[in-house]
Scaffold this motif. Structure first.
Motif, PDB file in Angstrom:
ATOM      1  N   LEU A 199      38.946  30.283  47.273  1.00 33.12           N
ATOM      2  CA  LEU A 199      38.721  30.723  45.822  1.00 33.12           C
ATOM      3  C   LEU A 199      37.415  30.174  45.207  1.00 33.12           C
ATOM      4  O   LEU A 199      36.569  31.023  44.264  1.00 33.12           O
ATOM      5  N   SER A 200      36.863  29.006  45.621  1.00 33.20           N
ATOM      6  CA  SER A 200      35.504  28.608  45.103  1.00 33.20           C
ATOM      7  C   SER A 200      34.316  29.553  45.607  1.00 33.20           C
ATOM      8  O   SER A 200      33.614  30.048  44.914  1.00 33.20           O
ATOM      9  N   MET A 201      34.576  30.168  46.566  1.00 30.79           N
ATOM     10  CA  MET A 201      33.703  31.316  47.083  1.00 30.79           C
ATOM     11  C   MET A 201      33.660  32.415  46.319  1.00 30.79           C
ATOM     12  O   MET A 201      32.556  33.065  46.031  1.00 30.79           O
TER      13      MET A 201
ATOM     14  N   LYS B  65      39.562  40.561  42.131  1.00 29.87           N
ATOM     15  CA  LYS B  65      40.800  40.870  42.835  1.00 29.87           C
ATOM     16  C   LYS B  65      40.643  40.090  44.131  1.00 29.87           C
ATOM     17  O   LYS B  65      42.074  39.590  44.445  1.00 29.87           O
ATOM     18  N   GLN B  66      39.798  39.790  44.953  1.00 29.21           N
ATOM     19  CA  GLN B  66      39.896  39.073  46.087  1.00 29.21           C
ATOM     20  C   GLN B  66      40.346  37.581  45.659  1.00 29.21           C
ATOM     21  O   GLN B  66      41.098  36.886  46.420  1.00 29.21           O
ATOM     22  N   ALA B  67      39.651  36.957  44.432  1.00 27.85           N
ATOM     23  CA  ALA B  67      40.081  35.621  43.967  1.00 27.85           C
ATOM     24  C   ALA B  67      41.601  35.518  43.963  1.00 27.85           C
ATOM     25  O   ALA B  67      42.159  34.431  43.990  1.00 27.85           O
ATOM     26  N   LEU B  68      42.208  36.802  43.145  1.00 30.90           N
ATOM     27  CA  LEU B  68      43.566  36.515  42.872  1.00 30.90           C
ATOM     28  C   LEU B  68      44.631  36.746  44.171  1.00 30.90           C
ATOM     29  O   LEU B  68      45.457  35.762  44.202  1.00 30.90           O
ATOM     30  N   VAL B  69      43.907  37.372  45.229  1.00 33.05           N
ATOM     31  CA  VAL B  69      44.857  37.466  46.411  1.00 33.05           C
ATOM     32  C   VAL B  69      44.734  35.994  47.011  1.00 33.05           C
ATOM     33  O   VAL B  69      46.013  35.206  47.501  1.00 33.05           O
ATOM     34  N   THR B  70      43.584  35.243  46.810  1.00 32.69           N
ATOM     35  CA  THR B  70      43.561  33.586  47.325  1.00 32.69           C
ATOM     36  C   THR B  70      44.319  32.973  46.591  1.00 32.69           C
ATOM     37  O   THR B  70      45.013  31.908  46.744  1.00 32.69           O
ATOM     38  N   ALA B  71      44.158  33.194  45.067  1.00 30.93           N
ATOM     39  CA  ALA B  71      45.173  32.332  44.193  1.00 30.93           C
ATOM     40  C   ALA B  71      46.632  32.554  44.652  1.00 30.93           C
ATOM     41  O   ALA B  71      47.383  31.583  44.485  1.00 30.93           O
ATOM     42  N   ASP B  72      47.174  33.796  44.800  1.00 33.05           N
ATOM     43  CA  ASP B  72      48.515  33.814  44.952  1.00 33.05           C
ATOM     44  C   ASP B  72      48.939  33.261  46.402  1.00 33.05           C
ATOM     45  O   ASP B  72      50.144  32.984  46.326  1.00 33.05           O
TER      46      ASP B  72
END
Length: 313
Positions: free
Chosen positions: A143-145, A295-302
């Motif tokens: 998520l940091s990335m 969107k990529q961050a959202l996948v990770t956050a989920d």
């Protein structure tokens, strides 16, 4: 090239007597000496106004010049408009870069340190992590990335906006400033008031000459005095007629130059399509890339663990 330009400039009567032009060509430095070459016969060389006007009717040129003050006000509004646009874009660029910097600082706080934190107790229990905690740390790194990617996109967008301001709007703003300065000089060099003053004086002298000529024809003792007065008025009328012809030619030159420069100034508006198209296009590219990063961050956050008990098991 510079000599040809200076020669062309000196062919224009009202520019030839402009104080700044006189000052430039009166200097004795090397630069002025070089551009003076080939300019010594300029007094014998006058421009052909009708030839320069081409197929443009003089009525159109004069009607355009009659609206000089209106066009000047329009140029002044353009100057203010583009100044505000430049200021706004540069502010947006700074804000974008500041947002990118803050988002990067935020992303660094999420990232899990490579080395475990030191412990004063040397207890192995401190280093034992639950599966949920290990999953959390890994996902937070990802998520940091993602946040870091967005921060880089915001900072690069700031640079793009700044470049567009410098490359497009500032160049157009320079054109507006140049047009305004040129119109300021033309306003100072306008000959209409002087033409009107000399024309009225010439008309008055012609009326006086007509009256004296009538009286002289009637005869009388004052014939010698009338002849002297008639000759003086004829000289004044001749001088004024010559001066009027010169001033009217210079005024026509000013009006023609204004018409041509105004047409060239209007053509620069076609440049706006390039600027605004790129501005919108860059915004679409930026927001598309940012949306994909989020969107990529959202996948990770989920994928972050959500069961509180998993962290203590």
């Amino acid at each position: 090239g510079l000599t040809r330009f200076s020669s062309a400039m000196l062919r224009i009567p009202f520019l030839r007597r402009d104080p700044l032009v006189i000052q430039f060509f009166s200097n004795t430095d090397e630069f002025s000496r070089v551009v003076k070459v080939g300019n010594l016969d300029m007094d014998a060389e006058e421009i052909e106004l009708d030839e320069e006007a081409g197929n443009t009717p003089w009525t159109e040129i004069r009607e355009t010049y009659a609206a000089f003050d209106d066009f000047y006000a329009q140029v002044a509004r353009d100057e203010e408009k583009y100044r505000i646009q430049i200021t706004s874009l540069e502010k947006i660029a700074r804000y974008k870069q500041a947002i990118g910097d803050e988002l990067y600082a935020y992303s660094e706080t999420i990232r899990k340190l490579n080395m475990p934190a030191e412990t004063s107790s040397n207890s192995r229990k401190f280093y034992q992590l639950s599966k949920a905690k290990r999953t959390l740390d890994n996902n937070l790194n990802d998520l940091s990335m993602s946040f870091s990617d967005v921060s880089l996109l915001d900072r690069s967008q700031g640079e793009v906006i700044k470049a567009m301001s410098a490359e497009y709007l500032r160049r157009l703003y320079d054109v507006v400033i140049s047009m305004k300065l040129m119109m300021d000089r033309m306003r100072l060099m306008d000959k209409n008031k002087e033409i009107q003053r000399i024309g009225e004086r010439n008309l008055s002298n012609r009326k006086a000459l007509a009256q004296l000529s009538g009286d002289s024809a009637a005869g009388g003792d004052s014939g010698a005095v009338d002849r002297s007065s008639i000759e003086r008025l004829e000289r004044l009328i001749g001088d004024d007629t010559t001066e009027l012809k010169k001033l009217e030619s210079e005024q026509r030159c000013i009006e023609l130059r204004f018409y041509q420069e105004l047409a060239r100034y209007k053509c620069y508006e076609s440049f706006l399509q390039t600027h605004y198209h790129r501005l919108v296009e860059e915004q679409i590219k930026h927001h598309t890339l940012v949306l994909n990063a989020w969107k990529q961050a959202l996948v990770t956050a989920d994928d972050l663990p959500t069961n509180p008990l998993d962290f203590i098991s």
